[in-house]
Design an enzyme around this catalytic site. Structure first.
Site, short mmCIF file in Angstrom:
data_model
loop_
_atom_site.label_atom_id
_atom_site.label_comp_id
_atom_site.label_asym_id
_atom_site.label_seq_id
_atom_site.Cartn_x
_atom_site.Cartn_y
_atom_site.Cartn_z
NE ARG A 42 5.59 1.41 -5.59
CZ ARG A 42 4.94 1.52 -4.44
NH1 ARG A 42 4.77 0.49 -3.66
NH2 ARG A 42 4.43 2.69 -4.06
CG HIS A 82 6.45 7.68 -3.36
ND1 HIS A 82 5.67 7.42 -4.48
CD2 HIS A 82 5.89 6.94 -2.35
CE1 HIS A 82 4.70 6.58 -4.15
NE2 HIS A 82 4.82 6.27 -2.87
CD GLN A 85 2.49 8.90 -0.19
OE1 GLN A 85 2.33 7.74 -0.54
NE2 GLN A 85 1.62 9.53 0.58
CG ASP A 139 8.56 6.37 4.49
OD1 ASP A 139 7.82 5.37 4.65
OD2 ASP A 139 9.28 6.51 3.48
CB CYS A 190 3.93 7.65 2.54
SG CYS A 190 5.31 6.68 3.16
NE ARG A 224 -0.10 7.95 -3.77
CZ ARG A 224 0.66 6.84 -3.76
NH1 ARG A 224 0.93 6.24 -2.63
NH2 ARG A 224 1.18 6.36 -4.88
N1 CP Z 1 2.40 4.91 0.08
C1 CP Z 1 2.51 3.98 -0.89
O1 CP Z 1 3.07 4.21 -1.97
O2 CP Z 1 1.93 2.78 -0.60
P1 CP Z 1 2.06 1.41 -1.42
O3 CP Z 1 3.48 0.97 -1.29
O4 CP Z 1 1.10 0.48 -0.78
O5 CP Z 1 1.71 1.71 -2.86
N1 NVA Z 2 10.17 4.78 1.65
C1 NVA Z 2 9.24 3.69 1.48
C2 NVA Z 2 7.93 4.20 0.97
C3 NVA Z 2 6.87 3.15 0.76
C4 NVA Z 2 5.61 3.69 0.18
C5 NVA Z 2 9.84 2.66 0.54
O1 NVA Z 2 10.46 3.05 -0.47
O2 NVA Z 2 9.68 1.47 0.80
#
Ligand code: CP
Ligand code: NVA
Length: 307
Positions: free
Chosen positions: A102, A129, A132, A224, A264, A292
């Site tokens: 990430r 993502h 997701q 989101d 999400c 997930r």
């Molecule tokens: N939706 C998602 O990716 O959640 P987290 O940021 O908690 O991993």
């Molecule tokens: N768009 C959000 C998604 C979090 C899971 C971010 O990048 O923070």
């Protein structure tokens, strides 16, 4: 090497195969447990940002498939700061069988994959993502019985999550509408890729500033956070622009009567979604979060060529 960085890299048939595998692994798990297909396999999980779902679901996916997940916090690796991304990739590949990362900059995950000698999975970047989106389409499939010809509507920011939703929809033949405030559209390059993919699958896609127009005939509606991780400084400004795109009971009324609601998570309740909708009878938020786990089991098995 089967990397999972963005859905545009992966053939539609492969995505369909991953979804089918996710369904099968979920059924197996619910019926008593999975075979230890990832016995002795180790997943390295590199995080530059916080996480609940991604961290826990990948860790538990490895455990339930007989393998092991290794969590590496932002402070440990300090990707690109303590050590170059290329060196991290070369070193970690000597220890683990597959990497999930990430990151802030999508270029960093591309660089990781370039130098890694094991598969790399994108657990969220500023661009996409994809894990997701796989969980999201698994959720739509379960609730609606099929994907082809269904319509997903997204209200809010043209961000990493909506980018992956567009790509998944366009690849899987699902109609997709997005309503964003002016200035927060999907990147034009993302949109034209989406158009290209949709022309191949027959999916109808549309982008508008009008949430009501986007919601017409929607089978699933999605939102989101208005400000993503890394955009905290813009949060105040965005709070003034985004309220017309909030999913509340009135907006939900413009979608099909049996539409499901997706997010999400993490949700900023009272901002992009109201409690009434998030906790209402049409909400599939927690099925989606659970998925997930199942979708990522399938992605791991696919990436390791064990499918
Ligand atoms: N939706 C998602 O990716 O959640 P987290 O940021 O908690 O991993
Ligand atoms: N768009 C959000 C998604 C979090 C899971 C971010 O990048 O923070």
């Amino acid at each position: 090497m089967k990397h999972f960085l963005t859905l545009t890299d992966i053939q539609s048939e492969e995505l369909q195969k991953i979804l089918d595998l996710a369904v099968k692994l979920k059924e197996e798990w619910k019926a008593g447990g999975n075979e230890p297909i990832l016995k002795n396999k180790v997943l390295g999980m590199i995080f530059q940002k916080p996480s609940l779902r991604t961290r826990v679901s990948f860790d538990v996916a490895m455990l339930q498939l007989g393998g092991h997940g290794l969590y590496l916090s932002p402070n440990e690796i300090q990707l690109g700061k303590r050590e170059s991304v290329a060196d991290v990739a070369r070193v970690i590949s000597r220890y683990v069988d597959v990497v999930m990362a990430r990151v802030f900059a999508h270029a960093d995950i591309v660089e990781l994959a370039k130098y890694a000698s094991v598969p790399v999975i994108n657990g969220l970047s500023d661009h996409a993502h994809p894990c997701q989106a796989m969980a999201d389409f698994l959720t739509i499939l379960e609730h609606k019985g099929s994907l082809k010809g269904k319509k997903l509507t997204y209200l809010g920011d043209g961000n990493n999550v909506s980018t992956s939703l567009l790509f998944a929809a366009a690849k899987l033949g699902v109609d997709f509408a997005i309503a964003t405030p002016p200035g927060y559209e999907l990147h034009p390059g993302v949109w034209s890729l989406g158009e290209h993919l949709a022309a191949q699958s027959g999916a109808k896609i549309m982008a508008t500033y009008d949430p009501v127009e986007a919601l017409k005939d929607a089978d699933a509606i999605y939102t989101d956070a208005w400000a993503s991780m890394g955009q905290e400084a813009e949060a105040e400004k965005r709070r003034k622009v985004f309220p017309p795109y909030r999913i509340d009971a009135e907006k939900l009324g413009y979608a099909n009567a049996d539409a499901i609601v997706l997010h999400c998570l993490p949700a900023h309740r009272g901002e992009e979604i109201t409690d009434e909708v998030a906790d209402g009878p049409q909400s599939a938020l927690f099925d989606q979060a659970e998925n997930r786990l199942h979708a990522q089991k399938a992605i791991l098995v696919w990436a390791l060529d064990l499918d």
